[in-house]
Design an enzyme around this catalytic site. Structure first.
Site, PDB file in Angstrom:
ATOM      1  N   TYR A 178      45.106  31.844  27.223  1.00 60.20           N
ATOM      2  CA  TYR A 178      43.870  32.641  28.336  1.00 60.20           C
ATOM      3  C   TYR A 178      42.544  31.963  28.493  1.00 60.20           C
ATOM      4  CZ  TYR A 178      41.583  36.625  30.424  1.00 60.20           C
ATOM      5  OH  TYR A 178      41.315  37.395  31.071  1.00 60.20           O
ATOM      6  N   SER A 182      35.949  36.105  31.058  1.00 57.17           N
ATOM      7  CA  SER A 182      36.172  36.431  30.415  1.00 57.17           C
ATOM      8  C   SER A 182      35.683  36.535  28.529  1.00 57.17           C
ATOM      9  CB  SER A 182      37.442  36.735  29.836  1.00 57.17           C
ATOM     10  OG  SER A 182      38.280  37.323  29.254  1.00 57.17           O
TER      11      SER A 182
HETATM   12  N1  LIG Z   1      40.753  43.859  33.125  1.00 57.40           N
HETATM   13  C1  LIG Z   1      40.087  43.589  32.101  1.00 57.40           C
HETATM   14  O1  LIG Z   1      39.646  44.048  30.596  1.00 57.40           O
HETATM   15  C2  LIG Z   1      39.392  42.163  32.267  1.00 57.40           C
HETATM   16  C3  LIG Z   1      38.709  41.881  31.135  1.00 57.40           C
HETATM   17  C4  LIG Z   1      37.907  40.535  31.281  1.00 57.40           C
HETATM   18  C5  LIG Z   1      38.433  39.629  32.198  1.00 57.40           C
HETATM   19  N2  LIG Z   1      39.019  39.711  33.086  1.00 57.40           N
HETATM   20  C6  LIG Z   1      39.610  38.646  33.957  1.00 57.40           C
HETATM   21  O2  LIG Z   1      38.883  40.006  35.536  1.00 57.40           O
HETATM   22  C7  LIG Z   1      39.574  39.836  36.412  1.00 57.40           C
HETATM   23  C8  LIG Z   1      40.271  40.873  37.245  1.00 57.40           C
HETATM   24  O3  LIG Z   1      41.452  41.169  36.538  1.00 57.40           O
HETATM   25  P1  LIG Z   1      42.071  42.857  35.954  1.00 57.40           P
HETATM   26  O4  LIG Z   1      41.687  43.216  35.090  1.00 57.40           O
HETATM   27  O5  LIG Z   1      42.107  42.768  37.791  1.00 57.40           O
HETATM   28  O6  LIG Z   1      43.506  41.927  36.105  1.00 57.40           O
HETATM   29  P2  LIG Z   1      44.813  42.776  37.152  1.00 57.40           P
HETATM   30  O7  LIG Z   1      45.761  41.422  36.883  1.00 57.40           O
HETATM   31  O8  LIG Z   1      45.451  43.834  37.620  1.00 57.40           O
HETATM   32  O9  LIG Z   1      44.489  42.068  38.668  1.00 57.40           O
HETATM   33  C9  LIG Z   1      44.641  40.225  39.257  1.00 57.40           C
HETATM   34  C10 LIG Z   1      45.251  40.224  40.705  1.00 57.40           C
HETATM   35  O10 LIG Z   1      45.336  38.872  41.012  1.00 57.40           O
HETATM   36  C11 LIG Z   1      46.634  38.693  41.405  1.00 57.40           C
HETATM   37  N3  LIG Z   1      47.282  36.925  41.648  1.00 57.40           N
HETATM   38  C12 LIG Z   1      47.224  36.284  40.112  1.00 57.40           C
HETATM   39  N4  LIG Z   1      47.302  35.768  40.033  1.00 57.40           N
HETATM   40  C13 LIG Z   1      47.340  34.631  41.358  1.00 57.40           C
HETATM   41  C14 LIG Z   1      47.496  33.878  41.954  1.00 57.40           C
HETATM   42  N5  LIG Z   1      47.975  32.734  41.491  1.00 57.40           N
HETATM   43  N6  LIG Z   1      46.857  34.137  43.559  1.00 57.40           N
HETATM   44  C15 LIG Z   1      46.614  35.093  44.220  1.00 57.40           C
HETATM   45  N7  LIG Z   1      46.565  36.171  43.847  1.00 57.40           N
HETATM   46  C16 LIG Z   1      46.986  36.126  42.470  1.00 57.40           C
HETATM   47  C17 LIG Z   1      47.747  39.545  40.676  1.00 57.40           C
HETATM   48  O11 LIG Z   1      48.608  39.430  41.521  1.00 57.40           O
HETATM   49  C18 LIG Z   1      46.428  40.374  40.102  1.00 57.40           C
HETATM   50  O12 LIG Z   1      46.767  41.509  41.634  1.00 57.40           O
HETATM   51  C19 LIG Z   1      40.657  38.523  36.259  1.00 57.40           C
HETATM   52  O13 LIG Z   1      40.492  37.015  35.949  1.00 57.40           O
HETATM   53  C20 LIG Z   1      40.886  38.848  34.643  1.00 57.40           C
HETATM   54  O14 LIG Z   1      41.472  37.657  33.865  1.00 57.40           O
HETATM   55  C21 LIG Z   1      39.924  41.423  33.433  1.00 57.40           C
END
Ligand SMILES: NC(=O)c1ccc[n+]([C@@H]2O[C@H](COP(=O)([O-])OP(=O)(O)OC[C@H]3O[C@@H](n4cnc5c(N)ncnc54)[C@H](O)[C@@H]3O)[C@@H](O)[C@H]2O)c1
Length: 342
Positions: free
Chosen positions: A160, A135
């Site tokens: 985080y 991130s």
């Molecule tokens: N969306 C953004 O702007 C952004 C920015 C930086 C980093 N990220 C990273 O990208 C990745 C995806 O983000 P996103 O926006 O799709 O988030 P999201 O919360 O929509 O998706 C994450 C998914 O992982 C599942 N999950 C969480 N913990 C779990 C576990 N222990 N076992 C199995 N499933 C699990 C959740 O149910 C969820 O559906 C994450 O690692 C997030 O930290 C996202």
């Protein structure tokens, strides 16, 4: 036969879009998610239904969904044993900066224990490429912009961010020890259709339409490198076929494309930060409605600015973000109104 790809977090925002693209391209996709209730589970289920619909149209791609936790090592072991994924894209995590202040244990569990399990499985059932989400938050309060992969990132300002930085270190060690080719992807504020209800585009849209005041932190003195989901998805899918190698030159630095370990970190951002107030103006224009503004102080854990230097990923896959914020907001609002029947 196309490669077998394990995508964790398949019911999440980015995971869903990545699965969709992989199915379209004919890959054999194994989607994993625990469908936790951090935000509306119905949205996660709706994304999965969308993937099933796509499968009926596309005949060459395949998708199976497995509901499980990354923390459940036995279950992960079964998945790897049975499916022998050639590539893994880890998008499952506990996301969100603010929630990490109130519920740090969720981050220890998913982001640290879960990721450690995944690394172990990638060691036991060697994969050609492990890609994982990091991130922009790892840059913490850095003030030198744009943020480069070569910058110092040892001062996270949220738990985080600390877990994301830990993921990069954990992956580096496994990559070094077991030669697992790894790519860490530092995403910058991803937005678009099927987005996350805990992020600004969705919170603001919902509130503006309902005439509820929106909280604008740090009095709006903030900017974010908003990156449209399709640009992110294209980058992720293109990177799949670019695992880092172990080059003979041992002198190169850790963040370089030619690290001495088959591990690399890449920014995936828009390279064009937008002030929060400009973002709100664009949203108001698209919604044809003014927001009621509630100016607030800076929130603990937040950073003032994010801004991605994308030269490394440009060099590697010719990455160029294509969707402007104005176009992206329009696409997001169209989806929102359609999905929530407004
Ligand atoms: N969306 C953004 O702007 C952004 C920015 C930086 C980093 N990220 C990273 O990208 C990745 C995806 O983000 P996103 O926006 O799709 O988030 P999201 O919360 O929509 O998706 C994450 C998914 O992982 C599942 N999950 C969480 N913990 C779990 C576990 N222990 N076992 C199995 N499933 C699990 C959740 O149910 C969820 O559906 C994450 O690692 C997030 O930290 C996202």
């Amino acid at each position: 036969m196309q490669a077998r790809i394990l995508v964790t977090g398949a019911a999440g925002f980015i995971g869903f879009h990545v699965c969709k693209e992989l199915i379209k391209e004919g890959f054999w996709v194994i989607g994993l998610d625990n469908l936790n209730n951090y935000y509306d589970v119905n949205l996660k289920k709706a994304r999965l239904r969308e993937l099933s619909k796509l499968l009926k149209i596309k005949r060459n791609g395949s998708f199976i969904f497995i509901k499980t936790n990354l923390e459940d090592k036995r279950s992960l072991n079964q998945i790897f044993k049975k499916n022998k994924p050639q590539k893994v894209i880890n998008l499952a995590a506990q996301a969100g900066v603010r929630y990490s202040i109130t519920n740090p244990n969720a981050y220890v569990s998913s982001n640290l224990v879960g990721f450690a399990n995944l690394l172990e499985l990638c060691k036991d059932y060697p994969v050609e490429h492990l890609m994982y989400a990091s991130s922009s938050s790892v840059y913490g309060g850095n003030t030198k912009t744009p943020f480069s992969e070569k910058d110092f990132v040892d001062s996270p300002v949220s738990f985080y961010a600390a877990t994301k930085k830990a993921n990069e270190l954990m992956a580096h060690s496994y990559s070094h020890l077991y030669k697992i080719p790894c790519t860490g992807m530092r995403f910058f504020t991803v937005y678009g259709p099927w987005g996350r209800p805990d992020m600004a585009p969705m919170i603001f849209t919902k509130s503006i339409l309902a005439d509820v005041p929106i909280n604008i932190f740090n009095n709006g003195e903030m900017s974010r490198d908003f990156t449209y989901i399709d640009d992110v998805t294209n980058a992720v899918v293109n990177l799949l076929s670019k695992p880092p190698n172990s080059p003979s030159n041992k002198q190169k630095t850790y963040s370089s494309l030619e690290s001495s370990v088959p591990h690399r970190i890449l920014n995936i951002g828009n390279n064009k930060p937008t002030k929060l107030l400009d973002f709100i103006n664009l949203l108001e224009m698209e919604l044809l409605k003014k927001a009621k503004r509630n100016l607030k102080e800076m929130q603990p854990g937040d950073v003032k600015e994010t801004y991605a230097d994308i030269n490394l990923i440009r060099e590697l896959i010719d990455f160029e973000p294509k969707i402007s914020l104005k176009q992206g907001i329009k696409k997001f609002v169209n989806w929102y109104k359609n999905f929530y029947k407004i």
